[in-house]
Write a protein that holds these residues in place. Sequence first.
Motif, PDB file in Angstrom:
ATOM      1  N   MET A   1      50.412  42.456  43.735  1.00 15.70           N
ATOM      2  CA  MET A   1      49.067  42.986  43.757  1.00 15.70           C
ATOM      3  C   MET A   1      48.077  41.825  43.850  1.00 15.70           C
ATOM      4  SD  MET A   1      47.339  45.356  40.913  1.00 15.70           S
ATOM      5  CE  MET A   1      45.627  45.227  40.591  1.00 15.70           C
ATOM      6  N   ASP A   2      47.148  41.945  44.773  1.00 14.32           N
ATOM      7  CA  ASP A   2      46.119  40.927  44.924  1.00 14.32           C
ATOM      8  C   ASP A   2      45.030  41.116  43.885  1.00 14.32           C
ATOM      9  OD1 ASP A   2      47.325  39.724  47.113  1.00 14.32           O
ATOM     10  OD2 ASP A   2      46.279  40.997  48.548  1.00 14.32           O
ATOM     11  N   VAL A   3      44.445  40.009  43.502  1.00 15.40           N
ATOM     12  CA  VAL A   3      43.369  40.011  42.519  1.00 15.40           C
ATOM     13  C   VAL A   3      42.052  39.765  43.238  1.00 15.40           C
ATOM     14  CG1 VAL A   3      42.447  38.761  40.528  1.00 15.40           C
ATOM     15  CG2 VAL A   3      44.898  39.165  40.720  1.00 15.40           C
ATOM     16  N   PHE A   4      41.002  40.437  42.794  1.00 17.81           N
ATOM     17  CA  PHE A   4      39.661  40.179  43.312  1.00 17.81           C
ATOM     18  C   PHE A   4      39.043  39.055  42.498  1.00 17.81           C
ATOM     19  CE2 PHE A   4      40.213  44.606  44.610  1.00 17.81           C
ATOM     20  CZ  PHE A   4      39.764  44.556  45.918  1.00 17.81           C
ATOM     21  N   TYR A   5      38.413  38.121  43.176  1.00 19.95           N
ATOM     22  CA  TYR A   5      37.678  37.069  42.489  1.00 19.95           C
ATOM     23  C   TYR A   5      36.511  36.651  43.358  1.00 19.95           C
ATOM     24  CZ  TYR A   5      40.117  33.729  45.520  1.00 19.95           C
ATOM     25  OH  TYR A   5      40.608  33.051  46.604  1.00 19.95           O
ATOM     26  N   CYS A   6      35.590  35.911  42.766  1.00 21.45           N
ATOM     27  CA  CYS A   6      34.451  35.432  43.531  1.00 21.45           C
ATOM     28  C   CYS A   6      34.196  33.966  43.223  1.00 21.45           C
ATOM     29  CB  CYS A   6      33.207  36.281  43.281  1.00 21.45           C
ATOM     30  SG  CYS A   6      32.644  36.334  41.579  1.00 21.45           S
ATOM     31  N   LEU A   7      33.597  33.304  44.196  1.00 21.94           N
ATOM     32  CA  LEU A   7      33.130  31.934  44.049  1.00 21.94           C
ATOM     33  C   LEU A   7      31.618  31.989  44.005  1.00 21.94           C
ATOM     34  CD1 LEU A   7      35.452  30.091  46.577  1.00 21.94           C
ATOM     35  CD2 LEU A   7      35.726  30.307  44.103  1.00 21.94           C
ATOM     36  N   ILE A   8      31.042  31.388  42.967  1.00 22.66           N
ATOM     37  CA  ILE A   8      29.604  31.447  42.729  1.00 22.66           C
ATOM     38  C   ILE A   8      28.998  30.099  43.095  1.00 22.66           C
ATOM     39  CG2 ILE A   8      27.837  31.846  40.992  1.00 22.66           C
ATOM     40  CD1 ILE A   8      30.267  33.299  39.441  1.00 22.66           C
TER      41      ILE A   8
END
Length: 74
Positions: A1-8
């Motif tokens: 399962m892929d994880v959602f993440y963000c770069l700020i």
Amino acid sequence: MDVFYCLIHTPEAITPELCVLSGATEIEAVRGVNEVARDWPRLERIDLYRGNREIRSFAPSDLVPTSPIRALAA
């Protein structure tokens, strides 16, 4: 399962901050991006990823305002 993440990305940071988002769908991940954006007043952009794939970049104008516009009607 892929994880959602963000770069700020902010003006004062040389490297972006990483934030893992909860949520199983892209809609939930976008809601998470809006919540994260509230903590970064000098935001340049947020890049949303699912696993190794970039989904979208958000400029501050793409995000939900932190204060409701209803205050203008008062």
